[in-house]
Design a protein around this motif. Structure first.
Motif, PDB file in Angstrom:
ATOM      1  N   LEU A  68      39.667  14.724 -35.596  1.00 11.97           N
ATOM      2  CA  LEU A  68      39.027  13.618 -34.935  1.00 11.97           C
ATOM      3  C   LEU A  68      38.365  13.973 -33.586  1.00 11.97           C
ATOM      4  N   ARG A  69      39.260  14.942 -32.779  1.00  9.64           N
ATOM      5  CA  ARG A  69      38.645  15.111 -31.375  1.00  9.64           C
ATOM      6  C   ARG A  69      37.223  15.556 -31.519  1.00  9.64           C
ATOM      7  N   THR A  70      36.740  16.187 -32.499  1.00  7.36           N
ATOM      8  CA  THR A  70      35.122  16.681 -32.676  1.00  7.36           C
ATOM      9  C   THR A  70      34.417  15.593 -32.242  1.00  7.36           C
ATOM     10  N   VAL A  71      34.732  14.408 -32.499  1.00  7.86           N
ATOM     11  CA  VAL A  71      33.721  13.378 -32.759  1.00  7.86           C
ATOM     12  C   VAL A  71      33.801  12.908 -31.159  1.00  7.86           C
ATOM     13  N   PHE A  72      34.797  12.838 -30.505  1.00  5.07           N
ATOM     14  CA  PHE A  72      34.796  12.250 -28.852  1.00  5.07           C
ATOM     15  C   PHE A  72      34.306  13.293 -28.250  1.00  5.07           C
ATOM     16  N   ASP A  73      34.404  14.829 -28.423  1.00  4.05           N
ATOM     17  CA  ASP A  73      33.884  15.804 -27.829  1.00  4.05           C
ATOM     18  C   ASP A  73      32.428  15.956 -27.487  1.00  4.05           C
ATOM     19  N   VAL A  74      31.568  15.367 -28.563  1.00  6.34           N
ATOM     20  CA  VAL A  74      30.255  15.330 -28.421  1.00  6.34           C
ATOM     21  C   VAL A  74      29.662  14.501 -27.460  1.00  6.34           C
ATOM     22  N   THR A  75      28.290  14.583 -26.940  1.00  4.66           N
ATOM     23  CA  THR A  75      27.622  13.720 -26.178  1.00  4.66           C
ATOM     24  C   THR A  75      26.198  13.253 -26.892  1.00  4.66           C
ATOM     25  N   GLU A  78      23.490  12.737 -32.603  1.00  2.00           N
ATOM     26  CA  GLU A  78      23.155  13.782 -33.685  1.00  2.00           C
ATOM     27  C   GLU A  78      24.665  14.653 -34.062  1.00  2.00           C
ATOM     28  N   GLU A  79      24.888  15.128 -32.855  1.00  2.00           N
ATOM     29  CA  GLU A  79      26.228  15.772 -32.983  1.00  2.00           C
ATOM     30  C   GLU A  79      27.502  14.991 -33.460  1.00  2.00           C
ATOM     31  N   ALA A  80      27.471  13.636 -33.128  1.00  2.00           N
ATOM     32  CA  ALA A  80      28.425  12.790 -33.459  1.00  2.00           C
ATOM     33  C   ALA A  80      28.519  12.481 -34.887  1.00  2.00           C
ATOM     34  N   ALA A  81      27.124  12.244 -35.391  1.00  2.00           N
ATOM     35  CA  ALA A  81      26.992  12.092 -36.706  1.00  2.00           C
ATOM     36  C   ALA A  81      27.389  13.206 -37.684  1.00  2.00           C
ATOM     37  N   VAL A  82      27.130  14.438 -37.283  1.00  2.00           N
ATOM     38  CA  VAL A  82      27.682  15.790 -37.823  1.00  2.00           C
ATOM     39  C   VAL A  82      29.088  15.813 -37.950  1.00  2.00           C
ATOM     40  N   ALA A  83      29.772  15.547 -36.888  1.00  2.00           N
ATOM     41  CA  ALA A  83      31.056  15.645 -36.817  1.00  2.00           C
ATOM     42  C   ALA A  83      31.932  14.503 -37.564  1.00  2.00           C
ATOM     43  N   VAL A  84      31.269  13.196 -37.805  1.00  2.00           N
ATOM     44  CA  VAL A  84      31.677  12.129 -38.526  1.00  2.00           C
ATOM     45  C   VAL A  84      31.553  12.401 -39.965  1.00  2.00           C
ATOM     46  N   ASN A  85      30.424  12.964 -40.392  1.00  2.00           N
ATOM     47  CA  ASN A  85      30.097  13.314 -41.897  1.00  2.00           C
ATOM     48  C   ASN A  85      31.213  14.607 -42.077  1.00  2.00           C
ATOM     49  N   ALA A  86      31.440  15.290 -41.454  1.00  2.00           N
ATOM     50  CA  ALA A  86      32.325  16.171 -41.848  1.00  2.00           C
ATOM     51  C   ALA A  86      33.793  15.505 -42.132  1.00  2.00           C
ATOM     52  N   LEU A  87      34.208  14.578 -41.411  1.00  2.00           N
ATOM     53  CA  LEU A  87      35.257  13.997 -41.400  1.00  2.00           C
ATOM     54  C   LEU A  87      35.231  13.117 -42.815  1.00  2.00           C
ATOM     55  N   LEU A  88      34.268  12.577 -43.080  1.00  2.00           N
ATOM     56  CA  LEU A  88      34.090  11.721 -44.199  1.00  2.00           C
ATOM     57  C   LEU A  88      34.126  12.509 -45.595  1.00  2.00           C
ATOM     58  N   ALA A  89      33.482  13.643 -45.368  1.00  2.00           N
ATOM     59  CA  ALA A  89      33.374  14.672 -46.593  1.00  2.00           C
ATOM     60  C   ALA A  89      34.917  15.007 -47.122  1.00  2.00           C
ATOM     61  N   ASP A  90      35.566  15.052 -46.015  1.00  2.00           N
ATOM     62  CA  ASP A  90      37.221  15.418 -46.375  1.00  2.00           C
ATOM     63  C   ASP A  90      38.113  14.443 -46.572  1.00  2.00           C
ATOM     64  N   ASP A 138      27.645   5.723 -26.930  1.00  2.00           N
ATOM     65  CA  ASP A 138      27.949   4.885 -26.046  1.00  2.00           C
ATOM     66  C   ASP A 138      29.152   4.547 -25.871  1.00  2.00           C
ATOM     67  N   ARG A 139      29.958   4.370 -26.766  1.00  2.00           N
ATOM     68  CA  ARG A 139      31.178   3.773 -26.892  1.00  2.00           C
ATOM     69  C   ARG A 139      32.532   4.415 -27.168  1.00  2.00           C
ATOM     70  N   HIS A 140      32.361   5.985 -26.865  1.00  2.00           N
ATOM     71  CA  HIS A 140      33.734   6.517 -26.947  1.00  2.00           C
ATOM     72  C   HIS A 140      33.259   7.887 -26.188  1.00  2.00           C
ATOM     73  N   GLY A 141      34.176   8.743 -26.105  1.00  2.00           N
ATOM     74  CA  GLY A 141      34.170  10.103 -25.423  1.00  2.00           C
ATOM     75  C   GLY A 141      35.299  10.604 -24.763  1.00  2.00           C
TER      76      GLY A 141
END
Length: 189
Positions: A68-75, A78-90, A138-141
């Motif tokens: 989960l932290r991978t989503v919060f660590d990106v700024t 596009e990076e957030a979408a990649v991180a979220v998609n990796a979570l959703l795929a799993d 804009d709403r997490h980090g």
């Protein structure tokens, strides 16, 4: 704000898990039993049925928190979408209506036989997906306070949050005030 229409606070659970495992909470240094109890308390605090969790829930929750932290660590979005998609795929997604434990019918994203860890994984992944799809990054980090490794998700109307807690926000405001005072030569300490 309830991002996914689920009876748990999935977004809050995602933040709490990341912060429990991260350096900001001291989670790495805690004894095994204490850490397991704290991880179970995250489940309870955010509306998950912790009594249905296996005794060995802590390693699975710690591993998921790191993901989960991978989503919060990106700024960048596009990076957030990649991180979220990796979570959703799993996660295993099989939505259905459930009325377990005397509750009214509500949506579950996992199959009926899924355990509490799988339900938490799926709902936190969906919560972050909704957050990123609606608000980008804009709403997490990560907390803006110097030296703090904790994360936040802003569900307020004004979307001004940049700190994990009031304590970090206050500490940063005091430090900024003192720095301005030193720079202007007023001598405030």
């Amino acid at each position: 704000m309830n991002f996914i229409g689920y009876r748990s606070d999935a977004l809050g659970a995602a933040v709490a898990l990341v912060n429990e495992v991260g350096a900001g909470s001291g989670g790495e240094a805690q004894a095994g039993d204490e850490q397991a109890d704290r991880m179970r308390s995250v489940l309870v605090a955010h509306g998950y049925l912790a009594e249905q969790a296996p005794d060995s829930v802590e390693p699975a929750l710690r591993a998921w928190a790191r993901r989960l932290r991978t989503v919060f660590d990106v700024t960048e979005v596009e990076e957030a979408a990649v991180a979220v998609n990796a979570l959703l795929a799993d996660v295993r997604v099989e939505p259905h209506l459930s009325n377990h434990d005397g509750q009214a019918f509500h949506l579950h994203y996992t199959p009926p036989e899924a355990d509490v860890v799988d339900r938490l994984r799926t709902s936190t992944a969906f919560a972050l997906a909704m957050l990123v799809s609606e608000y980008g990054v804009d709403r997490h980090g990560r907390c803006a306070a110097e030296g703090c490794a904790r994360v936040y998700a802003d569900t307020s109307r004004n979307a001004a949050r940049r700190y994990c807690s009031s304590a970090c926000a206050n500490r940063s405001a005091v430090a900024a005030h003192r720095a301005r005072a030193r720079a202007s030569g007023s001598g405030v300490r």
